[in-house]
Design a protein around this motif. Structure first.
Motif, PDB file in Angstrom:
ATOM      1  N   THR A 194       0.853  -1.188   0.000  1.00  0.00           N
ATOM      2  CA  THR A 194       0.000   0.000   0.000  1.00  0.00           C
ATOM      3  C   THR A 194       0.890   1.240   0.000  1.00  0.00           C
ATOM      4  O   THR A 194       1.705   1.434   0.904  1.00  0.00           O
ATOM      5  N   LYS A 195       0.716   2.079  -1.024  1.00  0.00           N
ATOM      6  CA  LYS A 195       1.516   3.291  -1.169  1.00  0.00           C
ATOM      7  C   LYS A 195       0.648   4.386  -1.784  1.00  0.00           C
ATOM      8  O   LYS A 195      -0.002   4.169  -2.807  1.00  0.00           O
ATOM      9  N   ASP A 196       0.658   5.539  -1.106  1.00  0.00           N
ATOM     10  CA  ASP A 196      -0.134   6.686  -1.585  1.00  0.00           C
ATOM     11  C   ASP A 196      -1.601   6.305  -1.817  1.00  0.00           C
ATOM     12  O   ASP A 196      -2.227   6.753  -2.795  1.00  0.00           O
ATOM     13  N   GLY A 197      -2.130   5.465  -0.965  1.00  0.00           N
ATOM     14  CA  GLY A 197      -3.534   5.084  -1.066  1.00  0.00           C
ATOM     15  C   GLY A 197      -3.822   4.022  -2.106  1.00  0.00           C
ATOM     16  O   GLY A 197      -4.966   3.596  -2.257  1.00  0.00           O
ATOM     17  N   LYS A 198      -2.803   3.582  -2.831  1.00  0.00           N
ATOM     18  CA  LYS A 198      -2.990   2.550  -3.852  1.00  0.00           C
ATOM     19  C   LYS A 198      -2.457   1.216  -3.347  1.00  0.00           C
ATOM     20  O   LYS A 198      -1.438   1.152  -2.662  1.00  0.00           O
ATOM     21  N   ARG A 248       4.795   6.679   4.509  1.00  0.00           N
ATOM     22  CA  ARG A 248       5.408   5.360   4.395  1.00  0.00           C
ATOM     23  C   ARG A 248       4.706   4.445   3.400  1.00  0.00           C
ATOM     24  O   ARG A 248       3.529   4.640   3.064  1.00  0.00           O
ATOM     25  N   THR A 249       5.457   3.446   2.946  1.00  0.00           N
ATOM     26  CA  THR A 249       4.898   2.360   2.154  1.00  0.00           C
ATOM     27  C   THR A 249       4.705   1.169   3.095  1.00  0.00           C
ATOM     28  O   THR A 249       5.618   0.818   3.839  1.00  0.00           O
ATOM     29  N   THR A 250       3.522   0.575   3.062  1.00  0.00           N
ATOM     30  CA  THR A 250       3.220  -0.546   3.958  1.00  0.00           C
ATOM     31  C   THR A 250       3.210  -1.850   3.171  1.00  0.00           C
ATOM     32  O   THR A 250       2.567  -1.948   2.122  1.00  0.00           O
TER      33      THR A 250
END
Length: 302
Positions: A194-198, A248-250
């Motif tokens: 999950t990154k920037d809501g995507k 952050r990137t999850t």
């Protein structure tokens, strides 16, 4: 069987029983003598300290103070209670210094200055459950020993130089780091990024994702948690690492271990000047540094 043979067997059995009894008695006597000898040796032994429970340890090895305190059954690094302290280090110090064994006591010796005790090399302060302090001063070394005195007693002893080995560790050495799970293409089931809501999902059950799963599993399998940027990061400082929720990137990796399904959550942040990425895992407060190349593999980026 004849009477003669029976008598011989009974006689032989009796002899064996007697020998066994004698052997048992001798063994018991030897053990008893060993215990008595040990007790005699122990009675001769001199201890510089006899602290029931050490609750605080403070020492200076010339590179700054180190201080630990015990609350309940847990030891903490006093200046930062959130520091992930490996318990084995302060426990061993408490055992060693709480009952510090002397090699010998110097009778009619020279002045404290002659033994380097007016300007100690090491100073160790111990605190017991009632708050009473005991101070150990380490002076000059002599062979495999150090000259030591306790408080203002002016009595000088020698102790083994191994007693200060535990004081040589840095705070970094005493950190209890997280354990990263063993993950590979054989046990990775799914990865969700999950990154920037995507959100991007790679699923091992989908044939079209087989190459992607192999790629991200290779990245996860290459992670080593060795370099640390922050041992107990506060929420207000997460942004400087790019690890705040907005930046952050999850990565959520579902994998199997011993036939049980587990989930790893990895947070990936900014890149530092040495091309390492700031990373956190699960609910740990430790910020690690992992190479950008490994992180790109985990994220399946070029």
């Amino acid at each position: 069987m004849g009477q003669k043979k029976k008598k011989s067997m009974i006689l032989l059995l009796s002899v064996l029983l007697i020998l066994a009894a004698v052997y048992f008695i001798l063994q018991s006597w030897n053990k008893s003598q060993e215990k008595k000898q040990q007790a005699k040796e122990e009675a001769k032994q001199v201890y510089l300290t006899d602290i029931g429970e050490v609750k605080g340890i403070q020492y200076d090895t010339g590179s700054g103070d180190m201080e630990f305190k015990k609350e309940g059954d847990v030891w903490y690094y006093a200046p930062d209670m959130d520091f992930p302290l490996a318990q084995s280090y302060p426990k061993k110090m408490a055992e060693e210094f709480g009952h510090l064994k002397a090699e010998r006591e110097l009778k009619d010796g020279d002045s404290l200055e002659a033994y380097g005790l007016t300007d100690p090399v090491y100073t160790v302060v111990l605190k017991d459950a009632e708050g009473k302090e005991t101070t150990l001063y380490y002076g000059s070394s002599t062979g495999d020993s150090y000259y030591v005195t306790v408080g203002d007693t002016k009595k000088v002893y020698t102790v083994s130089n191994t007693t200060i080995s535990d004081l040589q560790y840095s705070l970094d050495d005493m950190a209890q780091l997280d354990t990263f799970p063993t993950i590979g293409s054989g046990n990775l089931k799914k990865e969700i990024i999950t990154k920037d809501g995507k959100t991007t999902t790679y699923d091992s059950e989908k044939e079209e994702d087989s190459k992607n799963i192999a790629a991200v599993a290779g990245g996860l399998g290459a992670v080593t948690l060795q370099k640390v940027a922050d041992y107990s990061v506060e929420d207000k400082d997460l942004a400087q690492y790019g690890l705040d929720e907005a930046s952050r990137t999850t990565v959520e990796a579902a994998y199997t271990l011993d036939k049980k399904e587990k989930t790893l959550t990895l947070y990936i942040g900014n890149t530092d000047a040495d091309k390492n990425r700031y990373v956190m895992m699960n609910d740990s407060r430790i910020v690690y540094l992992i190479s950008d190349e490994v992180c790109k593999n985990i994220l399946n980026e070029e």
